[in-house]
Structure formats: structure tokens, C-alpha cells
Design a protein around this motif. Structure first.
Motif, mmCIF file in Angstrom:
data_model
loop_
_atom_site.group_PDB
_atom_site.id
_atom_site.type_symbol
_atom_site.label_atom_id
_atom_site.label_comp_id
_atom_site.label_asym_id
_atom_site.label_seq_id
_atom_site.Cartn_x
_atom_site.Cartn_y
_atom_site.Cartn_z
ATOM 1 N N LYS A 237 0.920 -1.138 -0.040
ATOM 2 C CA LYS A 237 0.034 -0.249 -0.077
ATOM 3 C C LYS A 237 0.865 1.262 0.039
ATOM 4 O O LYS A 237 1.703 1.314 0.923
ATOM 5 C CB LYS A 237 -0.859 -0.045 1.328
ATOM 6 C CG LYS A 237 -2.064 1.064 1.140
ATOM 7 C CD LYS A 237 -2.923 0.756 2.519
ATOM 8 C CE LYS A 237 -4.148 1.862 2.520
ATOM 9 N NZ LYS A 237 -4.981 1.357 3.591
ATOM 10 N N ASP B 169 -4.786 1.532 -2.884
ATOM 11 C CA ASP B 169 -4.971 0.372 -2.229
ATOM 12 C C ASP B 169 -3.767 -0.711 -2.342
ATOM 13 O O ASP B 169 -2.819 -0.171 -3.407
ATOM 14 C CB ASP B 169 -6.195 -0.038 -2.277
ATOM 15 C CG ASP B 169 -6.808 -0.904 -1.361
ATOM 16 O OD1 ASP B 169 -7.873 -1.272 -1.400
ATOM 17 O OD2 ASP B 169 -6.028 -1.360 -0.365
ATOM 18 N N TYR B 170 -3.662 -1.708 -1.957
ATOM 19 C CA TYR B 170 -2.789 -2.469 -2.247
ATOM 20 C C TYR B 170 -2.612 -2.948 -3.484
ATOM 21 O O TYR B 170 -3.572 -3.202 -4.281
ATOM 22 C CB TYR B 170 -3.002 -4.048 -1.329
ATOM 23 C CG TYR B 170 -2.544 -3.823 -0.004
ATOM 24 C CD1 TYR B 170 -3.599 -3.424 0.947
ATOM 25 C CD2 TYR B 170 -1.349 -3.894 0.800
ATOM 26 C CE1 TYR B 170 -3.392 -3.168 2.495
ATOM 27 C CE2 TYR B 170 -1.043 -3.823 2.254
ATOM 28 C CZ TYR B 170 -2.205 -3.443 2.955
ATOM 29 O OH TYR B 170 -1.900 -3.252 4.305
#
Length: 119
Positions: free
Chosen positions: A99, A104-105
Motif C-alpha cells: 500500500k 490501495d494494495y
């Protein structure tokens, strides 16, 4: 964000190697980390995964010989490989779900490190 793998080389059958992979850059959090490998002419295959809380999963054929570990403070993942066989010869790639940058990841791959096992 970059992943830098190291530790590959030439080893005789029965020997050991320890691969390292370090993440760098502006990182908020690292989730799962993993090692994959790709032998010449073969598809890339999973070697092992380690979650952010340390749970591990291995390819069935490698259980007992390979050990994955991580150091969250160092943003690193490791692969200890013992009792190496010629069929372990491959380029080994690290992967991390990271992240960063307000996203987001996302999945990042290292450049790979070559392991050659001689018979």
C-alpha cells in the motif's frame, strides 16, 4: 516502490542458499509477500507465501526444504533453501502486496535472482 532481490548463485546439489528481497520507496503497509520461480521454458510457479502476520504456505513439492520468513521492520522477505536439487534451478522472483502513494494494495514484483544447482 521497488523490490530488490539478491542471494542467487551457483551451488552444488545438496547445498543451501538464502535469498533476500527488500522493498523500498514510500510504503504505507506491506501485506502478503511471496517467492515464485520460473525455470527455462516453464511457467512461473509459486514457491511460498507469508502473510503480514507470519502465516506461511508452501508448494507441496517444496515443503521441508524451503523456509520463507520476513522482517517487517526491514521490509524484507527471505527464502532459505536447503538440500537443493538440480530441478530447483530457476530464476526466483519476490512479490509483495504494498500500500503506497494513496493507493490501495497493489502487487509489485522484484527483478528476479538466478539460482543454478549443479549435479
Amino acid at each position: 516502490v521497488q523490490l530488490q532481490a539478491s542471494g542467487g548463485g551457483l551451488v552444488q546439489a545438496g547445498g543451501s542458499l538464502r535469498l533476500s528481497c527488500a522493498a523500498s520507496g514510500s510504503i504505507a503497509s506491506i501485506g502478503n509477500m511471496a517467492w515464485y520461480r520460473q525455470a527455462p521454458g516453464q511457467q512461473r510457479e509459486l514457491v511460498a507465501i507469508i502473510t503480514d502476520n507470519g502465516s506461511t504456505h508452501y508448494a507441496d513439492s517444496l515443503k521441508g526444504r524451503f523456509t520463507i520468513s520476513r522482517d517487517n521492520a526491514q521490509r524484507s522477505v527471505y527464502l532459505q533453501m536447503n538440500s537443493l536439487k538440480p530441478e530447483d534451478t530457476a530464476r526466483y522472483f519476490c512479490l509483495a502486496n504494498i500500500k503506497s502513494g494513496g493507493y490501495d494494495y497493489r502487487t509489485f514484483w522484484g527483478q528476479g535472482t538466478l539460482v543454478t544447482v549443479s549435479s
